[in-house]
Design an enzyme around this catalytic site. Structure first.
Site, PDB file in Angstrom:
ATOM      1  N   THR A   1       0.695  -1.141  -0.016  1.00 26.46           N
ATOM      2  CA  THR A   1       0.012  -0.150  -0.172  1.00 26.46           C
ATOM      3  C   THR A   1       0.739   1.192  -0.068  1.00 26.46           C
ATOM      4  O   THR A   1       1.861   1.226   0.526  1.00 26.46           O
ATOM      5  CB  THR A   1      -0.907   0.019   1.214  1.00 26.46           C
TER       6      THR A   1
ATOM      7  N   HIS B   1       2.219 -11.926  14.283  1.00 24.31           N
ATOM      8  CA  HIS B   1       3.364 -12.435  14.974  1.00 24.31           C
ATOM      9  C   HIS B   1       2.992 -13.816  15.260  1.00 24.31           C
ATOM     10  O   HIS B   1       4.116 -14.538  15.844  1.00 24.31           O
ATOM     11  CB  HIS B   1       3.470 -11.329  16.155  1.00 24.31           C
TER      12      HIS B   1
END
Length: 409
Positions: free
Chosen positions: A320, A372
């Site tokens: 992006t 994560h």
């Protein structure tokens, strides 16, 4: 004959759409294939074309949620377009142009007497005081002769601070489109359902700028007007880094990890209906020209409202670019079910240390948000460093020391 128009299926997983806008009115004559409505699904906004010519009767209102396969309108194929009211077009034009001279009236011009030259003019002492207070003479009503602004007027003048009730205090309540609601739902899910972290780095854009400035004109001339932009460099840097750190190119599926040996890169673009994320398929196999051509094709489809569900389905990693809007730094949100997203930002000239000396270079902050649960710190930081290395050494790492071959010149 009455033809029932039903909502076609925009995709396998879509069960209903929402009528965003009717482009015609009830009773209008429509031509076959004419766009008669815009419909929102949870993935895209699509145009609904008329299946035949005839008089249309609407069976749903704007904002209605309609199941796929439901009837939204009838088209009377025996209906004919109505003639303009008041006779033929020629007759209507003749009637408009038949204006009698006696009906034309000229409004008299009223000339007002000029106000006194002193009206609203401050004296020299008053002007000095007004300048110090940053007050315009036009905001003061003078009490002197002929409306002149006196020193006392200036001393007593108070700067306008506005009033709490001044100006408009209106509000408007509008329903979000189905696409916007789905985007909101996915963004909230990404925050709630992932262990999202963001790591940052910065990139010296001088090497890329040097290559672009040297080859962009030849690239554009060779490839039919396709520009050599930053996105192809970033896409190639990302696909290289994904090969080095494959965990970033994977995603969670319950208790399992799905790893991909291909790179379908989602490119976030801003369309007329909001954020859209079309996919560049197998970007790891594309050349600079191939990437730029595919991004241009998808961007045009998004701009024109022609993007399809298939264009936005899938994707293993997202890029992006908030820099096009002036963003200096941000933490992009993961595009689920993907595990990573790279955020680009604006390019600003900043002083940096180069070989013990301070130099001015065009710099860009880059950010990697990642899940994560599946990507550890070593992989995330290593991935972003690999992207940085490729962007700061594009000649060797992205062009194989042969830019003319890489750019297909």
């Amino acid at each position: 004959m009455i033809l029932e128009m039903k909502v076609p299926s925009p995709g396998e997983s879509i069960k209903e759409v929402e009528i965003a806008t009717w482009l015609v009115k009830d009773g209008d004559y429509v031509e076959k294939d004419q766009a008669i409505a815009e419909v929102d699904s949870d993935k895209a906004t699509l145009e609904l074309p008329a299946e035949a010519s005839g008089i249309i009767t609407l069976k749903a209102e704007e904002g209605d949620a309609v199941a796929v396969g439901a009837v939204v309108c009838h088209i009377d194929t025996d209906g004919k377009p109505s003639a303009p009211k008041g006779g033929t077009t020629t007759e209507a034009v003749e009637k408009v142009t038949e204006v009698k001279k006696e009906e034309i009236k000229v409004a008299p011009v009223v000339v007002q007497a000029p106000a006194s030259y002193a009206s609203g003019t401050p004296s020299p002492a008053a002007r000095k005081i007004l300048d110090e207070k940053n007050i315009q003479p036009s905001d003061i009503i003078g009490t002197g002769k002929d409306g002149r602004i006196t020193k006392d007027d200036a001393v007593n003048a108070v700067p306008s601070m506005g009033t709490p009730t001044g100006g408009s205090r209106g509000s408007e309540r509008t329903k979000l489109s189905m696409l916007r609601r789905k985007v909101a739902e996915r963004l909230v899910a990404a925050k709630n359902d992932t262990a999202m972290l963001t790591t940052f780095n910065e990139v010296n854009m001088t090497p890329i700028n040097t290559l672009r400035n040297e080859y962009k004109d030849a690239f554009k001339a060779k490839h039919g007007g396709i520009g050599l932009g930053y996105m192809s460099f970033f896409t190639k840097a990302v696909t290289r880094a994904l090969a080095l750190f494959p965990d970033v190119n994977s995603m969670m599926d319950g208790d399992y990890k799905i790893a991909y040996d291909f790179c379908d890169i989602s490119i976030a673009v801003s369309g007329p209906k909001g954020l859209m994320v079309p996919v560049v398929r197998n970007a790891e196999n594309l050349t600079f020209r191939g990437i730029e051509a595919d991004i241009k094709r998808l961007a045009i489809k998004a701009r024109d409202g022609q993007i399809t569900v298939d264009d936005m389905t899938g994707g293993t990693f997202t890029i992006t670019n908030g820099g096009v809007f002036g963003s200096m730094l941000s933490t992009p949100i993961i595009n689920p079910p993907q595990s990573g997203i790279l955020g680009m930002h604006n390019i600003i000239e900043r002083p940096i240390a180069v070989n013990g000396k301070v130099e001015i270079h065009p710099m860009m902050y880059v950010a990697l948000s990642y899940d994560h649960r599946i990507i550890d710190g070593r992989e995330s930081v290593g991935f972003l460093v690999a992207v940085k290395e490729a962007l700061e050494n594009p000649l060797e790492l992205l062009c194989d020391n042969n830019p003319k071959k890489a750019f297909e010149l």
